[in-house]
Design a protein around this motif. Structure first.
Motif, PDB file in Angstrom:
ATOM      1  N   ARG A 181       0.900  -1.241   0.139  1.00  0.00           N
ATOM      2  CA  ARG A 181       0.115   0.032  -0.129  1.00  0.00           C
ATOM      3  C   ARG A 181       0.869   1.386  -0.071  1.00  0.00           C
ATOM      4  NH1 ARG A 181      -4.070  -2.432  -1.682  1.00  0.00           N
ATOM      5  NH2 ARG A 181      -5.931  -3.090  -0.067  1.00  0.00           N
ATOM      6  N   GLY A 182       0.312   2.336  -0.452  1.00  0.00           N
ATOM      7  CA  GLY A 182       1.004   3.754  -0.285  1.00  0.00           C
ATOM      8  C   GLY A 182       0.468   4.902   0.446  1.00  0.00           C
ATOM      9  N   VAL A 183       1.570   5.391   0.886  1.00  0.00           N
ATOM     10  CA  VAL A 183       1.221   6.838   1.431  1.00  0.00           C
ATOM     11  C   VAL A 183       1.785   7.975   0.656  1.00  0.00           C
ATOM     12  CG1 VAL A 183       1.468   8.507   3.394  1.00  0.00           C
ATOM     13  CG2 VAL A 183       1.086   6.122   3.841  1.00  0.00           C
ATOM     14  N   ALA A 184       1.095   8.740  -0.064  1.00  0.00           N
ATOM     15  CA  ALA A 184       1.503   9.658  -1.334  1.00  0.00           C
ATOM     16  C   ALA A 184       1.440  10.984  -0.735  1.00  0.00           C
ATOM     17  CB  ALA A 184       0.435   9.843  -2.468  1.00  0.00           C
ATOM     18  N   THR A 185       2.266  11.776  -1.494  1.00  0.00           N
ATOM     19  CA  THR A 185       2.398  13.414  -1.191  1.00  0.00           C
ATOM     20  C   THR A 185       1.598  14.128  -2.543  1.00  0.00           C
ATOM     21  OG1 THR A 185       4.480  13.276  -0.250  1.00  0.00           O
ATOM     22  CG2 THR A 185       3.818  15.302  -1.218  1.00  0.00           C
ATOM     23  N   VAL A 186       0.609  14.829  -1.867  1.00  0.00           N
ATOM     24  CA  VAL A 186      -0.216  15.619  -3.005  1.00  0.00           C
ATOM     25  C   VAL A 186      -0.478  17.018  -2.785  1.00  0.00           C
ATOM     26  CG1 VAL A 186      -1.685  13.277  -3.351  1.00  0.00           C
ATOM     27  CG2 VAL A 186      -2.577  15.361  -1.734  1.00  0.00           C
ATOM     28  N   GLN A 187      -0.823  17.766  -3.738  1.00  0.00           N
ATOM     29  CA  GLN A 187      -0.860  19.253  -3.581  1.00  0.00           C
ATOM     30  C   GLN A 187      -2.310  19.511  -3.490  1.00  0.00           C
ATOM     31  OE1 GLN A 187       1.493  20.109  -7.034  1.00  0.00           O
ATOM     32  NE2 GLN A 187       3.419  20.692  -5.783  1.00  0.00           N
ATOM     33  N   ARG A 188      -2.844  20.535  -3.279  1.00  0.00           N
ATOM     34  CA  ARG A 188      -4.099  21.314  -3.243  1.00  0.00           C
ATOM     35  C   ARG A 188      -4.891  21.137  -4.665  1.00  0.00           C
ATOM     36  NH1 ARG A 188      -5.094  27.054  -0.519  1.00  0.00           N
ATOM     37  NH2 ARG A 188      -6.564  26.116   0.967  1.00  0.00           N
ATOM     38  N   SER A 189      -3.883  20.958  -5.637  1.00  0.00           N
ATOM     39  CA  SER A 189      -4.529  21.211  -7.001  1.00  0.00           C
ATOM     40  C   SER A 189      -4.874  19.665  -7.463  1.00  0.00           C
ATOM     41  CB  SER A 189      -3.508  21.761  -7.950  1.00  0.00           C
ATOM     42  OG  SER A 189      -2.332  21.024  -7.826  1.00  0.00           O
ATOM     43  N   VAL A 190      -4.641  18.718  -6.617  1.00  0.00           N
ATOM     44  CA  VAL A 190      -4.840  17.182  -7.120  1.00  0.00           C
ATOM     45  C   VAL A 190      -6.204  17.266  -7.601  1.00  0.00           C
ATOM     46  CG1 VAL A 190      -5.336  16.393  -4.760  1.00  0.00           C
ATOM     47  CG2 VAL A 190      -4.447  14.853  -6.513  1.00  0.00           C
ATOM     48  N   THR A 191      -6.800  16.440  -8.364  1.00  0.00           N
ATOM     49  CA  THR A 191      -8.124  16.423  -8.849  1.00  0.00           C
ATOM     50  C   THR A 191      -8.563  15.301  -8.179  1.00  0.00           C
ATOM     51  OG1 THR A 191      -7.609  14.997 -10.708  1.00  0.00           O
ATOM     52  CG2 THR A 191      -7.611  17.506 -11.148  1.00  0.00           C
ATOM     53  N   ASP A 192     -10.106  15.203  -8.109  1.00  0.00           N
ATOM     54  CA  ASP A 192     -10.906  13.895  -7.577  1.00  0.00           C
ATOM     55  C   ASP A 192     -10.459  12.864  -8.315  1.00  0.00           C
ATOM     56  OD1 ASP A 192     -13.764  16.040  -6.496  1.00  0.00           O
ATOM     57  OD2 ASP A 192     -11.690  15.548  -5.447  1.00  0.00           O
ATOM     58  N   ALA A 193     -10.325  12.890  -9.685  1.00  0.00           N
ATOM     59  CA  ALA A 193     -10.136  11.947 -10.367  1.00  0.00           C
ATOM     60  C   ALA A 193      -8.652  11.284  -9.933  1.00  0.00           C
ATOM     61  CB  ALA A 193     -10.151  12.181 -12.038  1.00  0.00           C
ATOM     62  N   GLU A 194      -7.648  12.101  -9.698  1.00  0.00           N
ATOM     63  CA  GLU A 194      -6.220  11.758  -9.356  1.00  0.00           C
ATOM     64  C   GLU A 194      -6.259  11.027  -8.052  1.00  0.00           C
ATOM     65  OE1 GLU A 194      -3.783  15.155 -11.854  1.00  0.00           O
ATOM     66  OE2 GLU A 194      -4.509  15.802  -9.852  1.00  0.00           O
ATOM     67  N   LEU A 195      -7.042  11.626  -7.126  1.00  0.00           N
ATOM     68  CA  LEU A 195      -7.287  10.778  -5.916  1.00  0.00           C
ATOM     69  C   LEU A 195      -7.760   9.455  -6.094  1.00  0.00           C
ATOM     70  CD1 LEU A 195      -8.337  13.731  -3.683  1.00  0.00           C
ATOM     71  CD2 LEU A 195      -6.056  12.625  -3.688  1.00  0.00           C
ATOM     72  N   LEU A 196      -8.907   9.625  -6.874  1.00  0.00           N
ATOM     73  CA  LEU A 196      -9.263   7.925  -6.975  1.00  0.00           C
ATOM     74  C   LEU A 196      -8.303   7.104  -7.872  1.00  0.00           C
ATOM     75  CD1 LEU A 196     -12.968   8.945  -8.158  1.00  0.00           C
ATOM     76  CD2 LEU A 196     -12.382   7.586  -6.144  1.00  0.00           C
TER      77      LEU A 196
END
Ligand SMILES: O=C(O)/C=C(\CC(=O)C(=O)O)C(=O)O
Length: 317
Positions: free
Chosen positions: A104-119
Motif C-alpha cells: 500500500r502507499g502513502v502519497a504526497t499531493v498538492q491542493r491542485s490534485v483532482t478528485d479523479a487523480e485521488l481515485l
C-alpha cells in the motif's frame, strides 16, 4: 560498491547507500508481518527526482525493496512517499501496482490534485497522504492548504502521516488535533532521547496520543534518534548489548501504553543517515526490545497495519 543514481542525477555528497547483505533476523516475524514504513527511489532514469528536492538519493527499486521484504520475513510493505520525489508519486504507484496487493502507499499531493487523480491513487493502493514538517526536507506549506487536502481525502477513508521535529510539536498541536482523519506520526515525533522519558518534552507527545485516540505513531527509526548507540551493525551490538539502547525506553513506553496504535517499519533505504547504515536484519531484532511479548509484536506488525491499510482483509478480533 557505490550504488548508482540513474538519469543523470548525482547523489548528495556523502550519501550513505543502504546496507549491503543484511543479516537474517533472529526474530521469527509473525505471519503476515508488515514493514509499515519504507520507500522506493527512482530509478532516476524512469522516475525523475523532484526539482525542489533537498537531497538526491541512490536509486532504490521496488525489486530491491521486495527482495528485502522476503529476506527479512515480512509479507507486505507500506511504501511512503519521500520528499526527493515531491508530489510525483509515479515510483510509489509503480511499486504498489507491481506488488500483487502486498504493498500500500502513502502519497504526497498538492491542493491542485483532482478528485479523479485521488481515485486513481486509491485504485493503485494509496491509503494516505504525508505531510512533512521537517525543515531540512521541505519548504513551508500553508496549513490551510494541508487541511483542505485532509478534508478531501477523508471521504476515501485515507489517513494523514505527519513527520516533524519534537521541538515543533507545540506549534503544530492545534493543526494535528484538528485533522479529520486518523493521524500517524513518523518515528515517534523524533524525541530527543537525551531528555528524560517522563520529562515535559516526551510527555507532551504521550499526552497527544492519550488525549486523541485517532492519533497513532510509528516506533521506528532508532538509528535516526540514538545518541548512545551502539549501531545495528555486526560485532557492534548483540542480545546483551542491544542497538540504540537509549531509544528503547521511549519506543517501549509507546508500544505498552498504546498497543493498538503503533506501527513499525525499516525505513529502507534509510535516506539521509550520516554516520552509519544499519543492518536491516539487526533492526528487525530491535523489535523484541520494544515489543517484548508475542502479543505486542503481533499487534505492532500485523493487526495494526492490517486494520489501517488492508481493513477489507483483516481477520482480527
Ligand atoms: O525516510 C524517512 O522517514 C526520514 C527522512 C526522509 C524523509 O522523510 C523524506 O525525504 O521524505 C529523513 O529524516 O531525512
Amino acid at each position: 560498491m557505490s550504488r548508482p543514481t540513474t538519469g543523470g542525477f548525482v547523489k548528495t555528497p556523502g550519501w550513505l547507500d543502504w546496507y549491503d547483505g543484511p543479516s537474517r533476523p533472529q526474530l521469527a516475524l509473525p505471519a503476515g508481518a508488515v514493514d509499515a514504513h519504507c520507500h522506493v527511489f527512482g530509478p532516476g532514469e524512469r522516475f525523475p527526482y523532484a526539482p525542489q528536492r533537498k537531497y538526491t538519493p541512490c536509486d532504490a527499486s521496488k525489486e530491491q525493496l521486495f527482495a528485502l521484504r522476503d529476506h527479512l520475513g515480512f509479507a507486505r510493505n507500506v511504501i511512503v512517499q519521500a520528499t526527493c520525489h515531491g508530489a510525483d508519486n509515479r515510483a510509489l504507484i509503480d511499486a504498489c501496482q507491481a506488488s500483487g496487493g502486498r504493498a500500500r502507499g502513502v502519497a504526497t499531493v498538492q491542493r491542485s490534485v483532482t478528485d479523479a487523480e485521488l481515485l486513481a491513487l486509491h485504485d493503485s493502493g494509496v491509503r494516505g497522504v504525508r505531510f512533512n514538517f521537517v525543515k531540512r526536507l521541505v519548504d513551508f506549506t500553508p496549513k490551510d492548504e494541508l487541511l483542505d487536502i485532509a478534508q478531501r481525502i477523508a471521504p476515501l477513508g485515507w489517513h494523514v502521516v505527519v513527520y516533524f521535529e519534537a521541538q515543533d510539536l507545540p506549534e503544530l498541536w492545534d493543526f494535528f488535533t484538528a485533522l479529520p482523519t486518523t493521524v500517524v506520526v513518523d518515528h515517534m515525533g523524533r524525541p530527543d532521547v537525551r531528555k528524560p522519558l517522563d520529562g515535559p518534552e516526551f510527555g507532551l507527545f504521550v499526552r497527544l496520543l492519550r488525549e486523541h485516540p485517532n492519533i497513532w505513531t510509528k516506533v521506528s527509526c532508532p538509528e535516526r534518534l540514538s545518541v548512545s548507540g551502539p549501531p545495528a551493525l555486526p560485532g557492534r551490538c548483540g542480545p546483551e548489548q542491544p542497538p540504540y539502547a537509549d531509544v528503547i525506553p521511549f519506543a517501549r513506553h509507546l508500544v505498552q501504553t498504546f498497543p493498538d496504535r503503533v506501527l513499525w517499519g525499516t525505513d529502507w533505504p534509510h535516506p539521509n543517515l550520516k554516520d552509519h547504515m544499519p543492518d536491516d536484519g539487526l533492526l528487525v531484532d530491535f523489535i523484541p526490545h520494544i515489543a517484548p511479548t508475542p502479543e505486542l509484536q503481533r499487534k505492532l506488525l500485523v493487526d495494526n497495519p492490517m486494520r489501517l491499510y488492508w481493513p477489507e482483509e483483516w481477520k482480527g478480533d
